[in-house]
Design an enzyme around this catalytic site. Structure first.
Site, PDB file in Angstrom:
ATOM      1  N   ASP A 126       5.797  19.457   4.194  1.00  0.00           N
ATOM      2  CA  ASP A 126       6.108  18.728   5.417  1.00  0.00           C
ATOM      3  C   ASP A 126       4.848  18.629   6.266  1.00  0.00           C
ATOM      4  OD1 ASP A 126       6.891  18.932   8.464  1.00  0.00           O
ATOM      5  OD2 ASP A 126       8.608  18.028   7.467  1.00  0.00           O
ATOM      6  N   ASP A 149       7.662   5.564   7.114  1.00  0.00           N
ATOM      7  CA  ASP A 149       9.030   5.044   7.092  1.00  0.00           C
ATOM      8  C   ASP A 149       9.402   4.616   8.511  1.00  0.00           C
ATOM      9  OD1 ASP A 149      11.818   4.631   6.941  1.00  0.00           O
ATOM     10  OD2 ASP A 149      11.987   6.081   5.300  1.00  0.00           O
ATOM     11  N   THR A 224      -3.983  -2.280   0.535  1.00  0.00           N
ATOM     12  CA  THR A 224      -3.136  -1.872  -0.572  1.00  0.00           C
ATOM     13  C   THR A 224      -2.520  -3.088  -1.259  1.00  0.00           C
ATOM     14  OG1 THR A 224      -1.125  -1.709   0.767  1.00  0.00           O
ATOM     15  CG2 THR A 224      -2.562   0.232   0.708  1.00  0.00           C
ATOM     16  N   GLU A 227       0.331  -4.281   0.770  1.00  0.00           N
ATOM     17  CA  GLU A 227      -0.066  -5.031   1.951  1.00  0.00           C
ATOM     18  C   GLU A 227      -0.571  -6.419   1.579  1.00  0.00           C
ATOM     19  OE1 GLU A 227      -3.090  -4.558   5.779  1.00  0.00           O
ATOM     20  OE2 GLU A 227      -2.954  -2.988   4.248  1.00  0.00           O
TER      21      GLU A 227
END
Length: 246
Positions: A126, A149, A224, A227
């Site tokens: 995390d 997200d 990316t 993208e």
């Protein structure tokens, strides 16, 4: 799937005093996925050399990398292509990636090994726990958060990683003058990020008046495949770069 026990009417960013680890609320969900042979190799053979865990405790980054150098942390590197490209392009900079999904971690480790990269380390933990427990204060030159997200439903906004408490934690880990660089392809989340950052103490926006609060995509952020495909379809992408000033 969300836990109905935690669905409430909170739709705005939480205050800086809000706890970072609220039981049952995560900024990510673990998704099952098949592992390729290369990804499995990365986790099994390369992880012992480049992998880090919370159990390793607070890091001495100079000792970890064996040198003094600029340090970049990326949260949520996905399949790792962008981070590997950055590490290969900038051998004089040290990179730390955080990702919870095993296929992405395995892929990045396999690629890093094939390219003989020594300036890259990886957490499969995390991100908030890593920031709190493992990274010293004022140890990072840059923190990158690319395409997190967006949790688009209002009842899930409290799961968005960009909250005032997160931004304050990031500020303490950045060196004075260090930067927080975020990017998203969700305009509503971009506006949320801008709202949080504009209210955050100790940060200044690097955007010029003609584009504020956003900046044009900088050349140093690799484009990316996701993208590039979005751009061809006319999708927007918003970058924000804020500098620690206090």
């Amino acid at each position: 799937m969300s836990d109905p026990r935690h669905d409430d009417k909170t739709t705005g960013p939480e205050g800086p005093e809000a706890p970072l680890h609220r039981r049952g609320i995560k900024s990510y969900v673990l998704r099952a996925g098949r592992m390729t042979q290369a990804q499995t190799r990365g986790l099994e053979e390369v992880w012992p050399r480049l992998g880090l865990t919370l159990a390793d405790g607070r890091q001495d980054l100079d000792a970890l990398f064996g040198r003094q150098a600029p340090r970049v942390l990326e949260i949520g590197f996905g399949m790792g292509a962008s981070l590997v490209e950055q590490a290969e392009r900038h051998p004089d900079t040290d990179f730390i990636g955080i990702e919870v999904h095993a296929p992405g971690v395995g892929k990045l480790l396999d690629e890093a090994d094939k390219r003989d990269l020594t300036n890259l380390r990886v957490y499969r933990e995390d991100a908030l726990a890593v920031l709190e427990q493992c990274l010293p204060e004022a140890s990072l030159d840059t923190l990158q958060l690319f395409f997190p997200d967006p949790w688009p439903k209002k009842k899930h906004h409290k799961r968005r990683i960009v909250q005032p408490a997160f931004v304050e934690l990031v500020r303490t880990r950045l060196k004075p003058g260090g930067t927080l660089h975020m990017a998203t392809d969700w305009q509503a989340y971009a506006e949320w990020m801008a709202e949080v950052m504009q209210a955050a103490p100790g940060f200044a926006n690097t955007a010029g008046p003609e584009t504020a609060p956003f900046v044009p995509r900088p050349d140093f952020r690799p484009l990316t495949k996701f993208e590039a495909r979005g751009e061809r379809l006319g999708h927007g992408v918003w970058d924000l770069i804020f500098r620690r000033v206090d």
